[in-house]
Design a protein around this motif. Structure first.
Motif, mmCIF file in Angstrom:
data_model
loop_
_atom_site.group_PDB
_atom_site.id
_atom_site.type_symbol
_atom_site.label_atom_id
_atom_site.label_comp_id
_atom_site.label_asym_id
_atom_site.label_seq_id
_atom_site.Cartn_x
_atom_site.Cartn_y
_atom_site.Cartn_z
ATOM 1 N N TYR A 92 18.912 -63.445 56.171
ATOM 2 C CA TYR A 92 19.293 -62.049 56.002
ATOM 3 C C TYR A 92 20.376 -61.986 54.931
ATOM 4 N N TYR A 93 20.189 -61.078 53.964
ATOM 5 C CA TYR A 93 21.159 -60.895 52.888
ATOM 6 C C TYR A 93 21.885 -59.562 53.065
ATOM 7 N N PHE A 94 23.180 -59.558 52.725
ATOM 8 C CA PHE A 94 24.004 -58.369 52.904
ATOM 9 C C PHE A 94 24.828 -58.101 51.645
ATOM 10 N N ASP A 95 25.084 -56.835 51.400
ATOM 11 C CA ASP A 95 25.894 -56.425 50.252
ATOM 12 C C ASP A 95 26.791 -55.261 50.640
ATOM 13 N N SER A 96 27.979 -55.257 50.076
ATOM 14 C CA SER A 96 28.794 -54.048 50.089
ATOM 15 C C SER A 96 28.141 -53.084 49.108
ATOM 16 N N THR A 97 27.957 -51.843 49.530
ATOM 17 C CA THR A 97 27.103 -50.912 48.790
ATOM 18 C C THR A 97 27.840 -49.621 48.448
ATOM 19 N N LYS A 98 27.561 -49.119 47.245
ATOM 20 C CA LYS A 98 28.093 -47.824 46.828
ATOM 21 C C LYS A 98 26.960 -46.818 46.865
ATOM 22 N N LEU A 99 27.223 -45.638 47.419
ATOM 23 C CA LEU A 99 26.218 -44.578 47.488
ATOM 24 C C LEU A 99 26.518 -43.499 46.449
ATOM 25 N N PHE A 100 25.488 -43.200 45.641
ATOM 26 C CA PHE A 100 25.574 -42.120 44.666
ATOM 27 C C PHE A 100 24.747 -40.933 45.150
ATOM 28 N N PRO A 101 25.115 -39.713 44.776
ATOM 29 C CA PRO A 101 24.249 -38.561 45.089
ATOM 30 C C PRO A 101 22.897 -38.745 44.413
ATOM 31 N N GLU A 102 21.836 -38.195 44.997
ATOM 32 C CA GLU A 102 20.497 -38.402 44.451
ATOM 33 C C GLU A 102 20.276 -37.671 43.125
ATOM 34 N N LYS A 156 32.876 -61.214 55.117
ATOM 35 C CA LYS A 156 33.357 -60.960 53.748
ATOM 36 C C LYS A 156 32.782 -59.643 53.221
ATOM 37 N N VAL A 157 31.515 -59.382 53.502
ATOM 38 C CA VAL A 157 30.863 -58.158 53.041
ATOM 39 C C VAL A 157 31.489 -56.943 53.709
ATOM 40 N N VAL A 158 31.705 -57.037 55.027
ATOM 41 C CA VAL A 158 32.311 -55.923 55.773
ATOM 42 C C VAL A 158 33.721 -55.643 55.264
ATOM 43 N N SER A 159 34.492 -56.702 55.013
ATOM 44 C CA SER A 159 35.856 -56.529 54.517
ATOM 45 C C SER A 159 35.868 -55.795 53.183
ATOM 46 N N HIS A 160 34.956 -56.189 52.283
ATOM 47 C CA HIS A 160 34.872 -55.517 50.976
ATOM 48 C C HIS A 160 34.471 -54.061 51.150
ATOM 49 N N VAL A 163 23.570 -48.751 45.658
ATOM 50 C CA VAL A 163 23.722 -49.771 44.616
ATOM 51 C C VAL A 163 24.700 -50.824 45.125
ATOM 52 N N SER A 164 24.340 -52.092 44.985
ATOM 53 C CA SER A 164 25.165 -53.176 45.509
ATOM 54 C C SER A 164 26.287 -53.548 44.540
ATOM 55 N N TYR A 165 27.419 -53.995 45.120
ATOM 56 C CA TYR A 165 28.533 -54.523 44.339
ATOM 57 C C TYR A 165 28.266 -55.978 43.984
ATOM 58 N N GLN A 177 27.445 -60.232 46.037
ATOM 59 C CA GLN A 177 26.098 -60.679 45.719
ATOM 60 C C GLN A 177 25.798 -62.030 46.373
ATOM 61 N N ASN A 178 24.561 -62.157 46.888
ATOM 62 C CA ASN A 178 24.078 -63.403 47.497
ATOM 63 C C ASN A 178 24.818 -63.797 48.775
ATOM 64 N N SER A 179 25.401 -62.821 49.460
ATOM 65 C CA SER A 179 25.996 -63.089 50.776
ATOM 66 C C SER A 179 24.897 -63.012 51.820
ATOM 67 N N HIS A 180 24.789 -64.043 52.630
ATOM 68 C CA HIS A 180 23.711 -64.064 53.608
ATOM 69 C C HIS A 180 24.191 -64.673 54.926
ATOM 70 N N SER A 181 23.445 -64.406 55.972
ATOM 71 C CA SER A 181 23.677 -64.954 57.313
ATOM 72 C C SER A 181 24.938 -64.358 57.944
#
Length: 393
Positions: free
Chosen positions: A113-123, A90-94, A74-76, A80-84
């Protein structure tokens, strides 16, 4: 010679004279910041290089540069809308300050290319993932193990909010779906339904339907239940107006007859005789098959499917049109009955889960559960439990 300790003291005094105490701290802080930024840039370069080979989407743990194969991504909102490449730092820092995971994908519409800082939840915490997604203004969450997008405003989210999944089932089809006098259900299909509910993390409730009203009940508005299960054959006709899952059980038409007359029926032609009384339940594919293929036999429609085997054994009719999934149960539980054509069914098909169109996210989730049960061996064990032939090697 000047002592080492005196030399260190002179050096410190010189720095303080030149830079001042505040400037000395700033020099050290700036050096730390530069090191941190260099580390972020190095990681961002690696993520950028990785993304070029994974345009369809990816999630990567930037602390180890490994790809997680399980979890719900799930993206933070903050990224949102970070690209290139120029926005990737900024995404890596977050991500380094939070969960250490970055997700990305290539948007062919704008070539970015779009990138997001992401949180992983158990399935097994889909509900938590969807809630986090809503809090962060997302449209969907992504299940890594099955490459599945789950929209936050879809049927699955509705079921999770409700906390209960509703299954329609006839309850008259041993050993797939049977309702006991006390209202409890058991059977192969019921076990599949319970597994779907367990993997979604919700409670389960069964709603009674019937073969004559099955289609109308599935299509009813407001909905009577979320999906239907228990001996429902996958057909093109059903798929024209509804959604059907992948098959979880092989099926085919066959017969039940009295054991004393088993040698009498060796083919469909032997059954299609004026003196043969063929009994079927109404509204389902058994009645349809009999009407289309037995033009000479005497066809008797009996309202309650579960009563027909006993009526055959007692002589009220000669043959029951049934399925290879149902016939073995009655042969095993009533020695008066036989299924002489069990290994040579008249038709070949599969049984699946039925639901309304427009519930594609639920269909995808059900298919994922069926695939997982095939791969982890639990579907085979279920076949063994009910003495059914496993056809998914």
């Amino acid at each position: 010679m000047i002592g080492l300790e005196r030399l260190k003291t002179w050096f410190l005094i010189a720095v303080l004279v030149i830079c001042g105490p505040t400037s000395f701290a700033s020099c050290a802080s700036n050096e730390d910041n530069a090191t941190e930024q260099s580390n972020i840039t190095t990681i961002a370069d690696k993520v950028w290089a990785f993304s070029q080979g994974h345009p369809d989407g990816f999630a990567i743990d930037i602390r180890t540069m490994t790809v997680p194969t399980e979890g719900i991504a799930v993206s933070y909102a903050a990224t949102q809308n970070s690209h290139s490449r120029d926005q990737l730092d900024k995404v890596v820092s977050h991500a380094l300050q939070h969960d250490g995971c970055v997700g990305g994908w290539y948007n062919s519409a704008d070539g970015l290319y779009y990138f997001d800082s992401t949180k992983l939840f158990p399935e097994n915490d889909l509900k938590g993932a969807i809630q986090f997604g809503k809090e962060n203004g997302q449209y969907s969450v992504f299940v890594l193990s099955t490459n599945t997008d789950i929209p936050l405003d879809g049927k699955v989210a509705e079921i999770l909010d409700r906390g209960t999944i509703l299954f329609g089932t006839t309850g008259d089809y041993r050993p797939l779906s049977f309702c006991q006098p006390d209202g409890t259900y058991w059977g192969f299909g019921i076990d599949i339904a319970n597994e779907i509910a367990r993997r979604l993390g919700v409670n389960i409730e069964f709603k009674k339907t019937s073969w004559p009203t099955l289609t109308a009940d599935v299509l009813a508005e407001p909905q009577l239940f979320d999906l239907a299960i228990g001996g429902i054959t996958i057909t093109d006709t059903r798929r024209e107006t509804m959604l059907m899952s992948e098959g979880y059980l092989a099926n085919g038409k066959t017969i039940l007859c009295r054991a004393s007359e088993a040698d009498r029926y060796k083919s469909l032609a032997d059954i299609d005789q004026p003196e043969v009384r063929v009994m079927v339940n109404p509204g389902g594919l058994n009645e349809k098959f009999a009407n289309e293929n037995l033009t000479h036999a005497n066809i008797i429609v009996h309202q309650k499917n579960e009563e027909i085997p006993t009526l055959i054994a007692e002589g009220a009719a000669d043959v029951m049109i049934t399925e290879i999934t149902e016939a073995p149960y009655y042969v095993q539980t009533d020695t008066r009955l036989a299924a002489p054509l069990l290994n040579a069914p008249f038709t070949h098909g599969e049984i699946g889960v039925l639901m309304q169109k427009g519930q594609e996210d639920l269909l995808q989730m059900v298919n994922n559960v069926i695939r997982q049960m095939k791969s982890d061996g639990s579907l085979r064990k279920l076949h063994e439990k009910y003495g059914l032939v496993y056809a998914y090697e």
